[in-house]
Design an enzyme around this catalytic site. Structure first.
Site, PDB file in Angstrom:
ATOM      1  N   HIS A 150       0.700  -1.020  -0.065  1.00 50.54           N
ATOM      2  CA  HIS A 150      -0.052   0.116  -0.066  1.00 50.54           C
ATOM      3  C   HIS A 150       0.725   1.191   0.050  1.00 50.54           C
ATOM      4  O   HIS A 150       0.308   2.527  -0.030  1.00 50.54           O
ATOM      5  CB  HIS A 150      -1.018  -0.124   1.236  1.00 50.54           C
ATOM      6  CG  HIS A 150      -0.111   0.140   2.410  1.00 50.54           C
ATOM      7  ND1 HIS A 150       0.381  -0.617   3.181  1.00 50.54           N
ATOM      8  CD2 HIS A 150       0.109   1.346   3.247  1.00 50.54           C
ATOM      9  CE1 HIS A 150       0.923  -0.408   4.395  1.00 50.54           C
ATOM     10  NE2 HIS A 150       0.709   1.173   4.390  1.00 50.54           N
TER      11      HIS A 150
HETATM   12  C1  UD1 Z   1      -1.833   5.864   5.650  1.00 50.48           C
HETATM   13  C2  UD1 Z   1      -0.371   6.277   6.128  1.00 50.48           C
HETATM   14  C3  UD1 Z   1       0.654   4.997   6.195  1.00 50.48           C
HETATM   15  C4  UD1 Z   1       0.130   3.646   6.647  1.00 50.48           C
HETATM   16  C5  UD1 Z   1      -1.170   3.260   6.128  1.00 50.48           C
HETATM   17  C6  UD1 Z   1      -1.741   2.131   6.977  1.00 50.48           C
HETATM   18  C7  UD1 Z   1      -0.063   8.672   5.898  1.00 50.48           C
HETATM   19  C8  UD1 Z   1       0.811   9.450   5.127  1.00 50.48           C
HETATM   20  N1  UD1 Z   1       0.192   7.054   5.455  1.00 50.48           N
HETATM   21  O1  UD1 Z   1      -1.503   5.397   4.257  1.00 50.48           O
HETATM   22  O2  UD1 Z   1       1.993   5.301   6.626  1.00 50.48           O
HETATM   23  O3  UD1 Z   1       1.171   2.849   6.367  1.00 50.48           O
HETATM   24  O4  UD1 Z   1      -2.173   4.191   6.539  1.00 50.48           O
HETATM   25  O5  UD1 Z   1      -2.724   1.349   6.109  1.00 50.48           O
HETATM   26  O6  UD1 Z   1      -0.578   8.815   6.764  1.00 50.48           O
HETATM   27  N2  UD1 Z   1      -8.885   4.549   1.530  1.00 50.48           N
HETATM   28  C9  UD1 Z   1     -10.305   3.953   1.474  1.00 50.48           C
HETATM   29  N3  UD1 Z   1     -10.621   3.621   2.772  1.00 50.48           N
HETATM   30  C10 UD1 Z   1     -10.177   3.581   4.007  1.00 50.48           C
HETATM   31  C11 UD1 Z   1      -8.872   4.360   4.107  1.00 50.48           C
HETATM   32  C12 UD1 Z   1      -8.386   4.548   2.696  1.00 50.48           C
HETATM   33  O7  UD1 Z   1     -10.766   3.737   0.466  1.00 50.48           O
HETATM   34  O8  UD1 Z   1     -10.729   3.500   4.922  1.00 50.48           O
HETATM   35  C13 UD1 Z   1      -8.275   5.095   0.324  1.00 50.48           C
HETATM   36  C14 UD1 Z   1      -8.934   6.414   0.052  1.00 50.48           C
HETATM   37  O9  UD1 Z   1      -8.732   6.301  -1.616  1.00 50.48           O
HETATM   38  C15 UD1 Z   1      -7.594   7.187   0.242  1.00 50.48           C
HETATM   39  C16 UD1 Z   1      -6.466   6.223   0.214  1.00 50.48           C
HETATM   40  O10 UD1 Z   1      -6.858   4.970   0.391  1.00 50.48           O
HETATM   41  O11 UD1 Z   1      -7.375   8.508  -0.391  1.00 50.48           O
HETATM   42  C17 UD1 Z   1      -5.060   6.508   0.872  1.00 50.48           C
HETATM   43  O12 UD1 Z   1      -5.590   6.694   2.132  1.00 50.48           O
HETATM   44  P1  UD1 Z   1      -4.549   7.338   3.197  1.00 50.48           P
HETATM   45  O13 UD1 Z   1      -5.290   7.039   4.810  1.00 50.48           O
HETATM   46  O14 UD1 Z   1      -4.372   8.601   2.717  1.00 50.48           O
HETATM   47  O15 UD1 Z   1      -3.212   6.569   3.249  1.00 50.48           O
HETATM   48  P2  UD1 Z   1      -2.723   5.044   3.209  1.00 50.48           P
HETATM   49  O16 UD1 Z   1      -2.271   4.612   1.941  1.00 50.48           O
HETATM   50  O17 UD1 Z   1      -3.688   4.384   3.777  1.00 50.48           O
HETATM   51  N1  UDP Z   2      -3.505  -5.955   8.784  1.00 54.47           N
HETATM   52  C1  UDP Z   2      -4.701  -6.421   9.072  1.00 54.47           C
HETATM   53  N2  UDP Z   2      -5.412  -6.656   7.941  1.00 54.47           N
HETATM   54  C2  UDP Z   2      -4.767  -6.512   6.413  1.00 54.47           C
HETATM   55  C3  UDP Z   2      -3.515  -5.875   6.401  1.00 54.47           C
HETATM   56  C4  UDP Z   2      -2.848  -5.559   7.434  1.00 54.47           C
HETATM   57  O1  UDP Z   2      -5.090  -6.719  10.070  1.00 54.47           O
HETATM   58  O2  UDP Z   2      -5.470  -6.871   5.465  1.00 54.47           O
HETATM   59  C5  UDP Z   2      -2.697  -5.700   9.913  1.00 54.47           C
HETATM   60  C6  UDP Z   2      -1.164  -5.911  10.144  1.00 54.47           C
HETATM   61  O3  UDP Z   2      -1.551  -7.357  11.009  1.00 54.47           O
HETATM   62  C7  UDP Z   2      -0.503  -5.084  11.105  1.00 54.47           C
HETATM   63  C8  UDP Z   2      -1.258  -3.663  10.631  1.00 54.47           C
HETATM   64  O4  UDP Z   2      -2.516  -4.072   9.896  1.00 54.47           O
HETATM   65  O5  UDP Z   2      -0.655  -5.224  12.492  1.00 54.47           O
HETATM   66  C9  UDP Z   2      -0.165  -3.198   9.512  1.00 54.47           C
HETATM   67  O6  UDP Z   2      -0.956  -2.081   8.830  1.00 54.47           O
HETATM   68  P1  UDP Z   2      -0.437  -1.475   7.649  1.00 54.47           P
HETATM   69  O7  UDP Z   2       0.077  -2.447   6.761  1.00 54.47           O
HETATM   70  O8  UDP Z   2      -1.607  -1.008   7.056  1.00 54.47           O
HETATM   71  O9  UDP Z   2       0.223   0.015   8.024  1.00 54.47           O
HETATM   72  P2  UDP Z   2       1.798  -0.070   8.295  1.00 54.47           P
HETATM   73  O10 UDP Z   2       2.148  -1.069   9.540  1.00 54.47           O
HETATM   74  O11 UDP Z   2       2.553  -0.292   7.150  1.00 54.47           O
HETATM   75  O12 UDP Z   2       1.783   1.225   8.896  1.00 54.47           O
END
Ligand code: UD1
Ligand code: UDP
Length: 361
Positions: free
Chosen positions: A203
């Site tokens: 992601h």
């Molecule tokens: C964010 C964090 C990243 C973290 C990740 C965990 C920042 C800069 N990044 O990235 O460090 O590792 O969360 O997963 O804060 N979206 C949905 N539904 C949701 C959430 C997101 O559809 O519930 C989609 C939306 O189109 C959104 C995009 O994902 O615009 C990105 O979401 P965002 O929270 O901005 O960044 P992540 O890639 O999730």
């Molecule tokens: N995770 C989960 N389901 C998923 C993907 C991730 O429960 O489909 C959990 C994973 O076990 C870990 C956390 O989400 O505890 C990690 O989150 P993510 O990868 O979104 O963010 P990051 O750690 O890179 O910030």
């Protein structure tokens, strides 16, 4: 009695802060839990409150589909009134929610505590790295997972208020892996019982916002699945699914060997990881969890802020070049799964609560 305001908003914050929130709740202080709304889909948010048995937020804000700068700006605005009453603002990790909480605390003249402080990829093109550096610079209490993270802070002249407490992801795993083993049906549901399988998550902005990189990783996973006779289970982040559609790459999600599923709950993810032969990921949390479960990890990035996992052979960096990913999978499949866990003993939440208690005197 003091008033603590904890701000969370994304999947990893909910998971890793659940043990910390529960421990702080036990203190004789008021504890207000704020959710920024950065993650909002059922399977990116609600499901973790259920799986972690975490209480509801006291304040739920809304942030759906905002670009990064407005995620920060709107969270600062929306959380201002509750944070203005805080004696301590607690944030976790490196997201835009983290940065907003830290800036808000700082601008209000409130002390900020940062959980998972000091980790560094040394790659400032990553939004998360900038968020971490700024958050650490404005924090009064810095709760680092490892000695390496403490040294990173020292190198940035951050020396006061630093405590090495381990990573609360270990608390989360220890508190939930037996429950997961008993209650999760995912292995059966996906018909993975008795077979060797890999787990893929992807992601990171640098990987999924660039069509070439996304394409290369997906092609590499098809090749890995074929070479190692593995099913690669891919719980897909909504960002990645949207990007694949937008770039016309959806067909690569249907290739043989790749099993794309919606994001899983926490208990299902623990079961997938615990039973996997290999983990492929650009997630921070998955690198730590795979390490804990002694499942070799291939990190689909050029760097990591979890270098401890590389040093012990639990993890290798492979970037997004298919040849390197295949080589890394070859190497990791033969890894000796005996490394120590560098992220603590599962008492991080309690240690943080004690430090917070001392902070209030
Ligand atoms: C964010 C964090 C990243 C973290 C990740 C965990 C920042 C800069 N990044 O990235 O460090 O590792 O969360 O997963 O804060 N979206 C949905 N539904 C949701 C959430 C997101 O559809 O519930 C989609 C939306 O189109 C959104 C995009 O994902 O615009 C990105 O979401 P965002 O929270 O901005 O960044 P992540 O890639 O999730
Ligand atoms: N995770 C989960 N389901 C998923 C993907 C991730 O429960 O489909 C959990 C994973 O076990 C870990 C956390 O989400 O505890 C990690 O989150 P993510 O990868 O979104 O963010 P990051 O750690 O890179 O910030």
């Amino acid at each position: 009695m003091g008033r603590i305001v904890t701000i969370i908003g994304t999947r990893p914050e909910i998971i890793k802060m659940a043990p910390v929130v529960k421990a702080i709740d036990e203190l004789p202080h008021e504890h207000i839990l704020v959710h920024s709304g950065q993650h909002y889909d059922l399977e990116m948010d609600r499901v973790f409150f259920r799986d972690m048995k975490l209480r509801e937020p006291d304040v739920q804000l809304e942030l759906k589909e905002q670009p990064p700068h407005l995620q920060v700006a709107r969270t600062v605005m929306q959380a201002a009134s509750v944070a203005s009453k805080a004696d301590l603002v607690v944030v976790h990790g490196d997201t835009n929610t983290t940065l907003a909480g830290a800036l808000l605390g700082n601008k209000l003249g409130k002390p900020v505590a940062h959980v998972e402080a000091g980790i560094r990829s040394f790659d400032r093109t990553m939004p998360e790295e900038v968020n971490r550096i700024i958050t650490d610079q404005v924090s009064r209490v810095l709760l680092t997972p490892t000695e390496t993270a403490r040294r990173n802070l020292e190198n940035e002249d951050v020396r006061l208020g630093v405590h090495v407490v381990g990573n609360s992801i270990i608390d989360a795993i220890m508190q939930n892996s037996d429950i997961a083993a008993k209650s999760s049906k995912i292995i059966k549901r996906l018909k993975l019982g008795g077979s060797r399988f890999g787990v893929l998550t992807l992601h990171r902005a640098e990987n999924v916002d660039a069509p070439d990189r996304l394409k290369r990783v997906l092609q590499a996973m098809e090749a890995v699945a074929s070479r190692h006779a593995l099913t690669v289970v891919f719980p897909i982040h909504p960002r990645t699914e949207k990007a694949a559609k937008q770039f016309g790459l959806s067909s690569l999600l249907k290739v043989p060997g790749l099993k794309v599923i919606p994001p899983t709950g926490y208990l299902d993810m623990l079961e997938l990881e615990r039973n996997a032969s290999l983990v492929f990921t650009d997630s921070g949390g998955l690198q730590e969890e795979a390490c804990f479960f002694h499942v070799p990890c291939v990190t689909l990035r050029e760097n990591t802020e979890r270098p401890e996992t590389l040093d012990i052979g639990a993890n290798v960096l492979a970037g997004t070049d298919p040849r390197r990913i295949l080589e890394a999978a070859d190497k990791q499949k033969d890894a000796r799964r005996e490394w120590p866990n560098p992220f603590g003993d599962g008492t991080t939440g309690r240690q943080i609560a004690q430090i917070v208690a001392k902070f209030f005197g």
